[in-house]
Design an enzyme around this catalytic site. Structure first.
Site, PDB file in Angstrom:
ATOM      1  N   SER A 123      33.465  42.430  38.354  1.00 61.78           N
ATOM      2  CA  SER A 123      33.980  42.222  36.999  1.00 61.78           C
ATOM      3  C   SER A 123      34.401  43.522  36.328  1.00 61.78           C
ATOM      4  O   SER A 123      35.104  43.485  35.314  1.00 61.78           O
ATOM      5  CB  SER A 123      32.920  41.530  36.142  1.00 61.78           C
ATOM      6  N   HIS A 144      38.211  37.571  40.624  1.00 62.95           N
ATOM      7  CA  HIS A 144      37.153  37.581  39.618  1.00 62.95           C
ATOM      8  C   HIS A 144      37.040  36.211  38.959  1.00 62.95           C
ATOM      9  O   HIS A 144      37.833  35.848  38.083  1.00 62.95           O
ATOM     10  CB  HIS A 144      37.454  38.672  38.575  1.00 62.95           C
ATOM     11  N   GLU A 156      40.638  35.786  37.641  1.00 62.07           N
ATOM     12  CA  GLU A 156      41.423  37.001  37.446  1.00 62.07           C
ATOM     13  C   GLU A 156      41.747  37.635  38.805  1.00 62.07           C
ATOM     14  O   GLU A 156      40.846  37.928  39.588  1.00 62.07           O
ATOM     15  CB  GLU A 156      40.606  37.976  36.592  1.00 62.07           C
ATOM     16  N   ASN A 194      37.049  41.668  30.900  1.00 55.95           N
ATOM     17  CA  ASN A 194      35.901  42.389  30.346  1.00 55.95           C
ATOM     18  C   ASN A 194      36.288  43.582  29.495  1.00 55.95           C
ATOM     19  O   ASN A 194      35.506  44.019  28.653  1.00 55.95           O
ATOM     20  CB  ASN A 194      34.952  42.819  31.463  1.00 55.95           C
TER      21      ASN A 194
END
Length: 286
Positions: A123, A144, A156, A194
């Site tokens: 992440s 991800h 992702e 993130n």
């Protein structure tokens, strides 16, 4: 590189929250899955998580009993990396440690055919650095998944410095074949998700610690004001406060003080109050 339509078996390295969730959705999509972790206890805990999740999906009529049983039957567990030989694709979902991930990818590189795509569920960590532990960086990509994997639609796709375009396209098609929707990110700290999400959570924790509002009003205000399903403190509990802290510390190291972890976040983690998975975080859970 193998075509996505030729993929029959997928290795998932890691049987924790993310690994078991990935194994479940891959099995539900019709692939055979070998879920590997470092000891049998962790493998069994992964299967317990899968069984609970499948039961909930049956109860909510998202899956039929037959579909859930078929998905579960497609997943096997192991502690031996050698058992992954012959898999057509691998997805790593181990802890967020660069050293551990590089070790895993070096082993996968030695174990699997050179044409096999190796994906990481990291992440925050550099896909490029992870890929450099292999002799096939063009076939290494970030995949991800969002937590909880069986429920969240988003995946992702993270493009490393040497990731080939055909690898990116392969990962995109594979994720969509699981019923997911995708977006693409360059290999920059935190990627899209993130890089934006962790400061939002971190600032919500800081606002609570500084007495701006109660935790309930912070979460309620963000839900009503921005139309998100969870506020920052509730979401942090569901993600895991330890995971939030690890991600924020990585971003802080890479991008500077704008990502400095909130003191209360560090204190909660030090106390062992990690959120929903431990029964207590910012809220209490049964």
């Amino acid at each position: 590189m193998r075509e996505r339509d030729a993929i029959e078996s997928v290795a998932v390295v890691g049987a924790g929250t993310m690994g078991s969730g990935i194994a479940q959705v891959v099995g539900t999509a019709g692939y055979d899955v070998i879920m590997r972790d470092i000891d049998q206890e962790r493998v069994e805990e992964g299967f317990d998580t899968i069984d609970d999740s499948l039961s909930r999906l049956v109860d909510s009529e998202t899956l039929t009993e037959g579909q859930a049983t078929a998905a579960r039957d497609r997943i096997t567990g192991t502690t031996a990396m050698a058992d992954l030989t012959g898999c057509d694709m691998a997805i790593e979902a181990a802890v967020e440690s660069m050293e551990i991930k590089r070790d895993i990818f070096a082993e996968l590189d030695d174990t699997l055919d050179e044409e096999v795509v190796l994906a990481t569920n990291t992440s925050t960590l550099s896909v490029t650095t992870i890929a450099s532990a292999t002799d096939r960086p063009a076939r290494v990509v970030g995949l991800h998944f969002m937590n909880p994997v069986p429920v969240m639609k988003g995946v992702e796709i993270v493009v490393g410095e040497k990731t080939a375009r055909e690898t990116v396209d392969f990962a995109d098609e594979f994720a969509m074949g699981l019923g997911k929707e995708t977006w693409e990110s360059d290999d920059k700290p935190g990627f899209v998700s993130n890089r934006i999400l962790m400061p939002w959570i971190n600032e919500g924790i800081r606002a609570y610690d500084e007495g701006v509002a109660s935790k309930e009003d912070i979460d309620r205000g963000m839900k009503l004001g921005t139309n998100v399903p969870m506020g920052p403190l509730e979401l942090a509990d569901h993600v895991g406060l330890d995971i939030c802290l690890d991600a924020t510390e990585t971003l802080h190291e890479e991008l500077g003080d704008r990502y400095k972890p909130a003191y209360l976040l560090k204190r909660k983690v030090a106390a062992g109050d990690l959120g929903k998975k431990t029964g207590e975080g910012f809220y209490e859970y049964d």
